[in-house]
Design an enzyme around this catalytic site. Structure first.
Site, short mmCIF file in Angstrom:
data_model
loop_
_atom_site.label_atom_id
_atom_site.label_comp_id
_atom_site.label_asym_id
_atom_site.label_seq_id
_atom_site.Cartn_x
_atom_site.Cartn_y
_atom_site.Cartn_z
N PHE A 144 64.93 64.33 58.18
CA PHE A 144 64.09 65.20 59.02
C PHE A 144 64.14 66.64 58.48
CE2 PHE A 144 63.73 68.09 62.73
CZ PHE A 144 62.39 67.86 62.99
N GLN A 145 63.00 67.22 58.31
CA GLN A 145 62.85 68.59 57.79
C GLN A 145 63.50 68.76 56.42
OE1 GLN A 145 63.84 71.42 60.98
NE2 GLN A 145 61.69 71.38 61.58
N LYS A 174 73.43 72.26 55.17
CA LYS A 174 74.12 72.65 56.40
C LYS A 174 75.64 72.47 56.29
CE LYS A 174 74.06 72.25 61.40
NZ LYS A 174 73.50 71.59 62.59
N MET A 223 34.74 90.49 49.46
CA MET A 223 34.76 90.41 48.00
C MET A 223 34.04 89.15 47.52
SD MET A 223 35.47 92.07 45.36
CE MET A 223 36.86 93.19 45.18
N GLU A 242 57.18 82.07 58.72
CA GLU A 242 58.09 82.35 57.60
C GLU A 242 57.39 83.07 56.44
OE1 GLU A 242 57.95 79.43 59.14
OE2 GLU A 242 59.99 78.84 59.73
#
Lengths: 161, 565
Positions: free
Chosen positions: B116-117, B166, B475, B54
């Site tokens: 959940f999630q 949802k 760097m 993502e």
């Protein structure tokens, strides 16, 4: 330097978090913050007392204005605004000290709003100095608990902030 | 005008809103709570680019936005999907890039139950979004999406997140898309105050040594043409920040290059010697100013910015002008007089001649000079869009590529996100298939999102990744060399990956160049292939970015690090 900001915000969930979060992540100190709904139920007003010099105040004001949910920010100067704070102070007492406490409350135009055998609760409204003063006077009796609302302030005269 | 309403689910309404906003591409990754939305996306007239992580969706959406000026859109599921977006959102916030981020959320009834999630993504992203929303009723969804696009793309642009439980996507509503947004707390200023503009013009007319310091605001405001005209009119040299690069043509005689830590010496000298610094869409970042007290201490400062909160944040300015850079530059042009003086320009020309950017061809070569590769890419395809990761290669790209146009240099400025470049370049190439798109990468940075090779191959997005492989996190190694007695703590990553084989494993083209004479041929080969390509350039391993202002020093205390061997 302390400044009193009157902040008009959308009356929505999460607004307080946005404002408080902005203060903490940018490292500004809040002395007190009060919030409640206004005459228009879609808006709330926060009174925020913030510590800092003019540059800090300028940044705080701008950063507040940047929040989408903030509608207006006004810096309330003490000369053209009135401010009040309320405190509830639970003080130890016995039969002899009770009347003394009531006398002090009387002088300050405070009220006794709860009485028990060993304590009373004093309600005091005023500016910060007045509340500090009564606190000092009550301390020798033993303050069991104290709660303060933080300052609310409003502009004097016809104009609103 | 009210349009006839139509009954539909929240998920369908979501798609309808995207159509109304003219969204043609979104970058995303599905998940449980997004099933209704992905079901609607199936067959929708919107290109969905399936990323492999993502974070890449957020960077790609940002790349898309930077290449086009339009709002980038990405989509991820609740919980880990949403938290994986966080770096990308923070990056867009720091660089002021318009982006609307959609996340799925657990059903409203389960919110706050550690379902959940579940992750409180509006809480997590509050400090890194311009604004965010948790949709509580599907009937609000069209208004919220309208507001989200409006907020993201107006004023000082930035990311806006919309979190959709949802059940919202399943709820049936009468769809109606509002024409206007009503936000009483959000009214960005575009037109600068004329009094302030006149005061600035008076200062400009009086100034003998003016310098224009332009930032990413020039790109966001599409003010490049106005900047050129204004600079020529008042004969002021122009330095552009890392995010402003491309806003002023590199080969223009008034161009000074980049200011600050790895800027040119002459840009820094010019700022320090100037009597008037005109900052346009720039925010006096510490990488630009060095020691603040010593920055442009002889100059009056005019600061043009659309965000009032940037005025006098880091540095006290004499004349602030809040508004849109393009509009204000047009006005400044009419109120200021044309300059005839050549003295200042001659003095700068002298500094330019004495202190050019340079590198020394190696006598004993442990690899190719990285600066040389940038020059070769610049010559081979001068119209390319250059995207970068973060580190030494990024600075070399900014120093040595001859940018001609805005939106051709796309890089993570404020946040400095390693792993940004490759997914961003995918977003750029999707938005601009007509352009050659390079991701200039380090071997460290590229490994942070190399999984996106799968996306590039599956979606047929032929970007060219040019890895400057020096076997170090270069760097950081450079700072260890300079400030920590060459104690290379955890910065050596030599021989860890065969990038050619890695590319081939994903079905991309893998190429390698070990010697300078191989550089141009592999570039040509990559260009001719039309496929996603990874070029492994084996570069000199301890090359430093030069010049350099040590952290905390004044910007004229700038050191040469390019050693003669």
């Amino acid at each position: 330097m302390r400044h009193t900001l009157s902040v008009l915000v959308e009356n929505r969930y999460g607004v307080l978090t946005r404002v408080a979060g902005m203060f903490s992540r940018r490292g500004y100190n809040i002395d007190s913050l009060t919030v409640g709904v206004t005459e228009d139920p879609t808006m709330s007003r926060m009174t925020i007392v913030v510590r800092g010099d003019d540059q800090v105040l300028e940044q705080v004001t701008k950063q507040l204005n940047k929040l989408i949910d903030v509608i207006r920010v006004t810096d309330l100067k003490s000369e053209n605004s009135v401010e009040r704070e309320m405190a509830l102070i639970k003080v130890n007492c016995d039969v002899t000290s009770r009347s003394e406490i009531m006398q002090i409350a009387d002088i300050f135009r405070a009220r006794i709003i709860d009485v028990a055998s060993r304590s009373v609760v004093v309600e005091i409204t005023g500016d910060e100095g007045k509340i500090n003063a009564i606190e000092q006077l009550l301390r020798p009796f033993g303050i069991k608990e104290m709660v303060r609302t933080g300052k609310v302030a409003i502009r004097r005269g016809q104009k609103s902030s | 005008m009210t349009e006839p309403t139509e009954k539909m689910t929240g998920a369908r309404a979501f798609i309808e809103c995207l159509y109304r906003e003219g969204v043609d591409t979104i970058f995303g990754y599905p998940g449980g709570v997004l099933l209704p939305i992905y079901d609607e996306l199936y067959g929708a007239n919107i290109r969905h680019i399936l990323v492999r992580h993502e974070q890449a969706a957020a960077h790609a959406a940002e790349g898309y936005a930077r290449a086009t000026g339009r709002t980038g859109v990405c989509l991820a599921t609740s919980g880990p999907g949403a938290t994986n977006l966080v770096t990308g959102i923070a990056n867009a916030y720091m660089d002021s890039i318009p982006m609307v981020v959609f996340t799925g959320q657990v059903p409203s009834s389960m919110l706050g139950n550690d379902a959940f999630q579940e992750a409180n993504i509006t809480g997590i992203t509050m400090p890194i979004t311009k604004h965010n929303y948790l949709v509580q009723d599907a009937r609000d969804l069209p208004r919220i999406i309208k507001e989200a696009f409006h907020i993201a793309s107006t004023g000082r642009p930035g990311p806006v997140l919309v979190d959709m439980p949802k059940d919202i996507t399943l709820q049936e509503i009468d769809f109606y898309y509002p024409d206007k947004v009503e936000l009483r707390g959000y009214k960005p200023t575009y037109k600068g105050n004329l009094q302030q503009i006149k005061k600035a013009a008076a200062l400009i007319d009086k100034s003998k040594n003016p310098v224009i310091y332009a930032g990413g605001g020039i790109i966001n405001s599409n003010a490049s043409a106005e900047l050129i005209e204004f600079a020529e009119h008042i004969k002021a040299p122009v330095t552009t920040t890392l995010t402003g690069m491309g806003g002023f043509p590199v080969e223009h005689p008034l161009f000074l290059g980049m200011p600050g830590m790895h800027g040119t010496k002459y840009a820094n000298y010019a700022i320090q010697e100037s009597d008037l610094l005109i900052a346009v869409g720039a925010r006096f970042d510490d990488r630009v100013t060095g020691k603040l007290k010593a920055f442009a201490s002889n100059a009056k400062i005019v600061h043009i910015d659309i965000d009032p909160a940037e005025i006098s944040k880091n540095i006290k300015v004499d004349i602030p002008i809040v508004g849109d850079a393009k509009w204000i530059l047009q006005k400044l042009l009419t109120y200021s007089s044309e300059s005839q003086s050549e003295k200042w320009i001659e003095r700068i020309g002298h500094w330019k001649k004495e202190n050019p950017l340079y590198y020394i061809e190696p006598i004993t070569c442990s690899g190719i000079k990285p600066q040389y590769i940038i020059e070769q890419i610049s010559q081979a395809c001068k119209d390319a869009i250059i995207v970068t990761e973060v580190g030494q290669h990024q600075m070399w790209a900014a120093q040595y590529f001859k940018f001609n146009e805005p939106r051709t240099f796309i890089t993570s400025g404020g946040l400095g996100t390693m792993g940004y470049g490759f997914p961003a370049s995918i977003g750029v190439k999707v938005a601009r298939p007509d352009k050659v798109v390079f991701d200039i990468a380090g071997d460290g940075s590229f490994q942070m999102n190399s999984q996106e090779l799968a996306t590039a191959v599956q979606e047929n997005v032929p970007v060219i990744v040019a890895i400057f492989n020096n076997g170090y996190l270069g760097m950081v190694r450079q700072w260890q060399e300079l400030f920590h007695e060459k104690r290379y703590s955890s910065t050596c990553i030599q021989n860890s990956v065969d990038f050619v084989k890695l590319a081939e494993a994903y079905g991309a083209l893998g190429l390698r160049a070990n010697k300078p004479e191989e550089v141009r041929p592999v570039i040509e080969q990559a260009l001719a292939s039309g496929r996603p390509t990874v070029i492994d350039f084996v570069v000199e391993c301890e090359e430093n970015v030069s010049p350099m202002v040590p952290a905390g020093a004044a910007i004229n205390e700038i050191l040469d690090l390019e050693r003669k061997k």
